[in-house]
Design an enzyme around this catalytic site. Structure first.
Site, PDB file in Angstrom:
ATOM      1  N   GLU A 128     -53.687  31.556  11.290  1.00  0.00           N
ATOM      2  CA  GLU A 128     -54.562  31.930  10.092  1.00  0.00           C
ATOM      3  C   GLU A 128     -53.773  32.288   8.865  1.00  0.00           C
ATOM      4  O   GLU A 128     -52.987  33.287   8.794  1.00  0.00           O
ATOM      5  CB  GLU A 128     -55.602  32.959  10.689  1.00  0.00           C
ATOM      6  CG  GLU A 128     -56.667  33.155   9.493  1.00  0.00           C
ATOM      7  CD  GLU A 128     -57.931  33.682  10.166  1.00  0.00           C
ATOM      8  OE1 GLU A 128     -58.331  33.580  11.333  1.00  0.00           O
ATOM      9  OE2 GLU A 128     -58.934  33.936   9.232  1.00  0.00           O
ATOM     10  N   ARG A 129     -54.206  31.461   8.049  1.00  0.00           N
ATOM     11  CA  ARG A 129     -53.445  31.724   6.463  1.00  0.00           C
ATOM     12  C   ARG A 129     -51.865  31.723   6.516  1.00  0.00           C
ATOM     13  O   ARG A 129     -51.140  32.367   5.966  1.00  0.00           O
ATOM     14  CB  ARG A 129     -53.956  33.163   6.056  1.00  0.00           C
ATOM     15  CG  ARG A 129     -55.426  33.411   6.156  1.00  0.00           C
ATOM     16  CD  ARG A 129     -56.131  32.517   5.347  1.00  0.00           C
ATOM     17  NE  ARG A 129     -57.707  32.595   5.405  1.00  0.00           N
ATOM     18  CZ  ARG A 129     -58.521  31.866   4.989  1.00  0.00           C
ATOM     19  NH1 ARG A 129     -58.204  30.848   4.503  1.00  0.00           N
ATOM     20  NH2 ARG A 129     -60.003  32.192   5.008  1.00  0.00           N
ATOM     21  N   ASN A 145     -58.476  38.222  14.277  1.00  0.00           N
ATOM     22  CA  ASN A 145     -59.790  37.522  14.726  1.00  0.00           C
ATOM     23  C   ASN A 145     -59.299  37.110  16.072  1.00  0.00           C
ATOM     24  O   ASN A 145     -58.850  36.048  16.541  1.00  0.00           O
ATOM     25  CB  ASN A 145     -60.019  36.144  13.882  1.00  0.00           C
ATOM     26  CG  ASN A 145     -60.435  36.753  12.453  1.00  0.00           C
ATOM     27  OD1 ASN A 145     -61.157  37.913  12.151  1.00  0.00           O
ATOM     28  ND2 ASN A 145     -60.212  35.803  11.387  1.00  0.00           N
ATOM     29  N   LYS A 199     -60.022  44.811  14.728  1.00  0.00           N
ATOM     30  CA  LYS A 199     -60.770  44.422  13.372  1.00  0.00           C
ATOM     31  C   LYS A 199     -62.266  44.353  14.260  1.00  0.00           C
ATOM     32  O   LYS A 199     -62.700  43.542  14.987  1.00  0.00           O
ATOM     33  CB  LYS A 199     -60.597  42.761  13.029  1.00  0.00           C
ATOM     34  CG  LYS A 199     -61.647  42.213  12.097  1.00  0.00           C
ATOM     35  CD  LYS A 199     -61.065  40.816  11.571  1.00  0.00           C
ATOM     36  CE  LYS A 199     -61.968  40.343  10.508  1.00  0.00           C
ATOM     37  NZ  LYS A 199     -61.508  39.050   9.919  1.00  0.00           N
ATOM     38  N   GLU A 236     -66.753  40.533   9.325  1.00  0.00           N
ATOM     39  CA  GLU A 236     -66.688  38.908   9.238  1.00  0.00           C
ATOM     40  C   GLU A 236     -67.097  38.552  10.529  1.00  0.00           C
ATOM     41  O   GLU A 236     -66.418  37.426  11.135  1.00  0.00           O
ATOM     42  CB  GLU A 236     -65.509  38.527   8.645  1.00  0.00           C
ATOM     43  CG  GLU A 236     -65.093  38.912   7.404  1.00  0.00           C
ATOM     44  CD  GLU A 236     -63.896  38.373   6.640  1.00  0.00           C
ATOM     45  OE1 GLU A 236     -62.782  37.976   7.413  1.00  0.00           O
ATOM     46  OE2 GLU A 236     -63.525  38.183   5.468  1.00  0.00           O
ATOM     47  N   ARG A 271     -59.011  48.668  11.684  1.00  0.00           N
ATOM     48  CA  ARG A 271     -58.964  48.225  10.355  1.00  0.00           C
ATOM     49  C   ARG A 271     -60.076  48.640   9.603  1.00  0.00           C
ATOM     50  O   ARG A 271     -61.386  48.792   9.889  1.00  0.00           O
ATOM     51  CB  ARG A 271     -58.993  46.760  10.398  1.00  0.00           C
ATOM     52  CG  ARG A 271     -57.555  46.217  10.555  1.00  0.00           C
ATOM     53  CD  ARG A 271     -57.639  44.516  10.867  1.00  0.00           C
ATOM     54  NE  ARG A 271     -57.252  43.912   9.544  1.00  0.00           N
ATOM     55  CZ  ARG A 271     -57.816  43.094   8.912  1.00  0.00           C
ATOM     56  NH1 ARG A 271     -59.004  42.675   9.462  1.00  0.00           N
ATOM     57  NH2 ARG A 271     -57.295  42.388   8.101  1.00  0.00           N
ATOM     58  N   ARG A 306     -69.574  44.659  -3.092  1.00  0.00           N
ATOM     59  CA  ARG A 306     -68.646  44.448  -1.635  1.00  0.00           C
ATOM     60  C   ARG A 306     -67.572  45.762  -1.831  1.00  0.00           C
ATOM     61  O   ARG A 306     -67.055  46.111  -0.796  1.00  0.00           O
ATOM     62  CB  ARG A 306     -68.078  43.321  -1.484  1.00  0.00           C
ATOM     63  CG  ARG A 306     -67.106  43.118  -0.584  1.00  0.00           C
ATOM     64  CD  ARG A 306     -66.700  41.500  -0.510  1.00  0.00           C
ATOM     65  NE  ARG A 306     -65.281  41.787   0.173  1.00  0.00           N
ATOM     66  CZ  ARG A 306     -64.840  40.124   0.617  1.00  0.00           C
ATOM     67  NH1 ARG A 306     -65.403  39.241   0.284  1.00  0.00           N
ATOM     68  NH2 ARG A 306     -63.513  40.386   1.102  1.00  0.00           N
ATOM     69  N   ASP A 344     -59.624  41.718  -1.323  1.00  0.00           N
ATOM     70  CA  ASP A 344     -58.944  40.991  -0.270  1.00  0.00           C
ATOM     71  C   ASP A 344     -57.685  40.455  -0.939  1.00  0.00           C
ATOM     72  O   ASP A 344     -57.694  39.209  -1.066  1.00  0.00           O
ATOM     73  CB  ASP A 344     -60.060  39.968   0.039  1.00  0.00           C
ATOM     74  CG  ASP A 344     -59.585  39.217   1.558  1.00  0.00           C
ATOM     75  OD1 ASP A 344     -58.620  39.797   2.148  1.00  0.00           O
ATOM     76  OD2 ASP A 344     -59.942  38.203   1.956  1.00  0.00           O
ATOM     77  N   GLU A 375     -52.258  48.365   4.726  1.00  0.00           N
ATOM     78  CA  GLU A 375     -51.974  46.723   4.902  1.00  0.00           C
ATOM     79  C   GLU A 375     -51.857  45.736   3.704  1.00  0.00           C
ATOM     80  O   GLU A 375     -52.902  45.888   2.603  1.00  0.00           O
ATOM     81  CB  GLU A 375     -53.424  46.567   5.580  1.00  0.00           C
ATOM     82  CG  GLU A 375     -53.361  44.928   6.158  1.00  0.00           C
ATOM     83  CD  GLU A 375     -54.781  44.411   7.071  1.00  0.00           C
ATOM     84  OE1 GLU A 375     -55.147  45.347   7.681  1.00  0.00           O
ATOM     85  OE2 GLU A 375     -54.751  43.349   6.658  1.00  0.00           O
ATOM     86  N   GLU A 428     -51.972  33.970   0.830  1.00  0.00           N
ATOM     87  CA  GLU A 428     -53.246  33.543   0.774  1.00  0.00           C
ATOM     88  C   GLU A 428     -53.837  33.184  -0.615  1.00  0.00           C
ATOM     89  O   GLU A 428     -54.330  32.040  -0.740  1.00  0.00           O
ATOM     90  CB  GLU A 428     -54.241  34.161   1.900  1.00  0.00           C
ATOM     91  CG  GLU A 428     -55.609  33.577   1.921  1.00  0.00           C
ATOM     92  CD  GLU A 428     -56.528  34.608   2.631  1.00  0.00           C
ATOM     93  OE1 GLU A 428     -56.117  35.657   3.081  1.00  0.00           O
ATOM     94  OE2 GLU A 428     -57.781  34.364   2.566  1.00  0.00           O
ATOM     95  N   TRP A 482     -69.505  35.593  -0.803  1.00  0.00           N
ATOM     96  CA  TRP A 482     -68.380  34.667  -0.522  1.00  0.00           C
ATOM     97  C   TRP A 482     -68.471  33.551  -1.773  1.00  0.00           C
ATOM     98  O   TRP A 482     -67.748  32.687  -1.534  1.00  0.00           O
ATOM     99  CB  TRP A 482     -68.529  33.962   0.678  1.00  0.00           C
ATOM    100  CG  TRP A 482     -68.178  34.595   1.982  1.00  0.00           C
ATOM    101  CD1 TRP A 482     -67.500  35.966   1.860  1.00  0.00           C
ATOM    102  CD2 TRP A 482     -68.080  34.367   3.440  1.00  0.00           C
ATOM    103  NE1 TRP A 482     -67.221  36.527   3.052  1.00  0.00           N
ATOM    104  CE2 TRP A 482     -67.564  35.559   3.971  1.00  0.00           C
ATOM    105  CE3 TRP A 482     -68.595  33.291   4.207  1.00  0.00           C
ATOM    106  CZ2 TRP A 482     -67.585  35.503   5.487  1.00  0.00           C
ATOM    107  CZ3 TRP A 482     -68.351  33.383   5.478  1.00  0.00           C
ATOM    108  CH2 TRP A 482     -67.990  34.400   6.080  1.00  0.00           C
TER     109      TRP A 482
HETATM  110  C1  GCV Z   1     -57.878  37.196   9.707  1.00  0.00           C
HETATM  111  C2  GCV Z   1     -59.812  37.497   4.505  1.00  0.00           C
HETATM  112  C3  GCV Z   1     -58.868  36.205   5.219  1.00  0.00           C
HETATM  113  C4  GCV Z   1     -59.329  35.957   6.448  1.00  0.00           C
HETATM  114  C5  GCV Z   1     -58.913  37.115   7.232  1.00  0.00           C
HETATM  115  C6  GCV Z   1     -59.543  38.347   6.808  1.00  0.00           C
HETATM  116  C7  GCV Z   1     -59.242  39.597   7.519  1.00  0.00           C
HETATM  117  O1  GCV Z   1     -61.230  37.158   4.711  1.00  0.00           O
HETATM  118  O2  GCV Z   1     -59.538  35.095   4.366  1.00  0.00           O
HETATM  119  O3  GCV Z   1     -58.503  34.860   6.826  1.00  0.00           O
HETATM  120  O4  GCV Z   1     -59.095  37.064   8.753  1.00  0.00           O
HETATM  121  O5  GCV Z   1     -59.371  38.554   5.384  1.00  0.00           O
HETATM  122  O6  GCV Z   1     -58.293  40.220   6.992  1.00  0.00           O
HETATM  123  O7  GCV Z   1     -59.616  40.127   8.645  1.00  0.00           O
END
Ligand code: GCV
Length: 714
Positions: free
Chosen positions: A184-185, A227, A304, A308, A341, A353, A382, A404, A410, A560
């Site tokens: 992811e990313r 995730n 986490k 989300e 987190r 937010r 973010d 973090e 990204e 978003w």
């Molecule tokens: C791992 C942002 C990113 C997500 C990421 C999230 C997070 O929203 O776009 O890809 O998910 O941060 O840090 O949990």
């Protein structure tokens, strides 16, 4: 002369490759551990004649092997190896326990802790020698890498007296790697973890990954995405993870796992994952015991939760502290930690937010167990090109907080854009929270010194994949490097780290170093300028976040959508965060400064305020003119980087040189895209003229229809 040699070498290489000879392509695989030959005069003054080692262990062997590899590359011949100093020029490595000659020196090792090292010029049995000494084997390994760095940066080796220990305890890479090998990313290929090949086979790449991390002091890796997939906790995967942990252990790296909160339901067949349900705790207890049987030095969990769409304790009307403490209690007997987190936000357009994590976590201050550390992103949104530091830093004195950062870019041009993040990290770490008056920096919050916490740390979301150069681009390697160096010492300067990275990665030629360090130091600000100047945020295209999308209103959630963040209208632009309650989350004098338009730093103006298009900036320009000026400056900076790089071919091999040149060309094209698309969008609100000599090339509709992956023709 050098140039003529270069031409001769180039011809020889070309000939060799024509003849099918062994001309080795420079893919970037060796990172900053290239160990290329030093110049003759340095070699003449700084030879290391012999490597002297004592008792062995896997970690001391790794240190000796690295020194042998490094010294052979740097000086052209392998050092002699022995167990005693017989002549001048020996390098003696070990702990007081493993090496009697070090014990006999009575060195001041007490203050080094269990990971620090000492490198000192000494005399042993009448011979001049250098020692790398530590209290632990891993300290010796860190010292070995530091010694090679001294040579890599051409530090004279006579009269050395270097002592260093890490200021933070957890220095961790977070891999957002999925079970199926995607990241992811991730912008550097597939995951480096080859789960199907485990537990039988650990590839050479994993060992090189461990070496690279040890060279910059990283001591932990979270191998899977936050995730998280519950499968990472199955017996089958624990066996695979144990094999990885075995491979990483000699390099001082502990393995951690991201856990899915609902794993007791998905794997254990329980009806709930309520942290206060004894059956749930019993499930975690037995899972944790199983993990520690396989991985005795397992680091702990990253969570986490209720973020989300991820499950968490709030699904059962419990708090984050209830959840974190339950698993902390089962990890505690094994000395494991929970990195919980703080990245949470509510889908309520009436709530800013940026305020939500503070509102949720500050009331829990003091309620977490000692082995829980709250992992807080550097900014409250973010990983934007620029955000103010999260107000959680400095607001939870009775809780351990770790930083973090995102290393993968990204939101900063992903694979191709050159953006050195050292300056971003430095800006965040040096920020003063004023928690206990001036000097209460974020660095001091996360190294635990401000409020005397035993657990301290920094995590970085890794930019590593199985691309030949690991990171998708050569300059992205610098972000992995600077992350590690700043995790070891959050007060080190971004410029100093850029300098040492350039020397080890490319060249020690001053005529090369100065312009490249200069490019790196300006690069992140260039990205800010052509993407999100003056405190704008989250105006990237929806979902993939590549390219501009200030018009974007796709998606299920208000927060978003880009207009939620920039709030451009006929009056002006920016988010009024005085009204939202966000400004009040900072300590004085920050909250007083941020409350006023005139007293807010201009580089964050639109983050904090909705400002009139005609507001007069310090430059004398109106806000609209200033916005245009920043977008243009960002593009100009990229053009300047291209021009600088064009002059530097002599010091770089053709393969890496061409990659940087080509990626800068992409960055330039995409910076123009960002500038023109954003200004074509914002002008419909400002209705002010563009300054002389500038106008977006295409109408807004052209940019709005641009498909993913495409950018305008130049
Ligand atoms: C791992 C942002 C990113 C997500 C990421 C999230 C997070 O929203 O776009 O890809 O998910 O941060 O840090 O949990």
């Amino acid at each position: 002369m050098k140039q003529r040699l270069g031409i001769a070498l180039g011809l020889a290489l070309a000939l060799m490759s024509l003849l099918g000879g062994p001309a080795r392509a420079e893919s970037g695989y060796d990172l900053w551990l290239r160990y290329q030959p030093v110049e003759e005069d340095y070699a003449a003054a700084n030879q290391v004649a012999a490597l002297v080692t004592g008792q062995r262990s896997p970690t001391l062997d790794a240190a000796a092997l690295e020194l042998k590899r490094g010294l052979t590359g740097l000086f052209g011949t392998p050092p002699a190896q022995g167990s005693a100093v017989a002549a001048d020029g020996a390098l003696v490595i070990g702990t007081s326990k493993s090496m009697p000659a070090i014990a006999a020196l009575g060195l001041p090792l007490q203050g080094l802790g269990d990971e620090g090292y000492l490198i000192r010029s000494v005399s042993i049995d009448g011979h001049k020698a250098t020692v790398i000494a530590a209290n632990s084997d891993v300290g010796v390994l860190y010292g070995a890498f530091a010694f090679l760095r001294l040579i890599g940066t051409r530090t004279p080796l006579a009269n050395l007296d270097v002592a260093s220990s890490p200021k933070t305890r957890l220095r961790v890479l977070d891999h957002w790697d999925n079970l199926n090998g995607t990241v992811e990313r991730g912008y550097a290929g597939a995951s480096i973890w080859d789960w199907p090949a485990l537990p039988e086979h650990v590839s050479r790449r994993i060992i090189d990954y461990a070496r690279a991390n040890a060279s910059i002091g990283i001591n932990g890796t979270v191998v899977n995405n936050v995730n998280a997939d519950a499968a990472f906790l199955t017996t089958e995967y624990i066996e695979k993870e144990a094999k990885l942990a075995d491979a990483l252990r000699p390099f001082g790296i502990r393995l951690y796992l991201s856990v899915r909160w609902s794993a007791p339901i998905e794997l254990g067949g329980l009806k709930s994952a309520d942290p206060l349900d004894p059956a749930v705790k019993a499930w975690w207890q037995s899972k944790v015991d199983e993990i520690y049987r396989a991985i005795p030095d397992f680091g702990g969990f990253l969570v986490k939760a209720n973020s989300e769409g991820q499950p968490g304790p709030q699904d059962y009307h419990r708090t984050h502290a209830d959840g974190a403490n339950m698993i902390a209690d089962v990890l505690a007997p094994h000395h494991g930690v929970v990195m919980w987190r703080a990245f949470v936000y509510a889908n309520d357009p009436k709530i800013d937010r940026a305020t939500t994590a503070y509102n949720e976590f500050v009331p829990l201050d003091g309620k977490f167990r000692d082995n829980v550390v709250l992992q807080v992103k550097n900014g409250p949104l973010d990983f934007q090109p620029r955000e103010p530091f999260s107000p959680l830093f400095g607001a939870m004195p009775r809780t351990s907080l770790m930083m973090e950062f995102q290393i993968t870019k990204e939101y900063l041009g992903q694979q191709t854009h050159l953006a050195y993040l050292g300056t971003l990290y430095e800006e965040a770490l040096k920020s003063d929270t004023y928690e206990h008056g001036p000097g209460s920096t974020v660095a001091r919050v996360i190294d635990g010194s401000l409020d005397h916490h035993p657990v301290s740390g920094i995590a970085g979301v890794a930019n590593i994949g199985n691309d030949p150069d690991w990171c998708g681009s050569i300059f992205n390697q610098a972000n992995w490097y600077v992350f590690g160096r700043m995790a070891w010492d959050p007060e080190i300067s971004a410029r100093a780290v850029a300098d040492e990275w350039v020397r080890q990665t490319f060249s020690n030629n001053p005529a090369f170093i100065a312009p490249v360090v200069d490019m790196m130091m300006k690069s992140r600000e260039a990205v800010v300028d052509y993407m999100t100047p003056l405190g704008l945020a989250l105006i990237m295209a929806h979902g993939h976040h590549m390219g501009p999308g200030p018009w974007d209103t796709i998606g299920p959630r208000e927060d978003w959508k880009a207009p939620y963040y920039h709030r451009a209208d006929a009056e002006g632009i920016g988010f009024d965060r005085v009204a939202s309650g966000y400004v009040a989350q900072y300590h004085a004098p920050l909250k007083d400064a941020f409350a006023g338009v005139a007293t807010t730093p201009e580089d964050l103006l639109l983050w904090f305020h909705h400002v009139s298009w005609d507001y007069r900036m310090k430059s004398g320009r109106t806000l609209w003119q200033e916005l245009v000026a920043h977008y243009r400056k960002g593009v100009d900076e990229v053009a300047a980087m291209q021009a600088a790089w064009a002059k530097l071919g002599d010091d770089v091999d053709p393969e890496r040189y061409a990659q940087v040149r080509d990626f800068l060309a992409i960055q330039h094209r995409e910076a123009i895209w960002w500038r023109d698309a954003c200004l074509a969008y914002f002008v419909q609100f400002s209705r002010r003229p563009f300054p002389e000599g500038y106008k977006p090339k295409y109408p807004l509709s052209y940019y709005e229809k641009m498909p993913y992956g495409a950018s305008p023709k130049p």
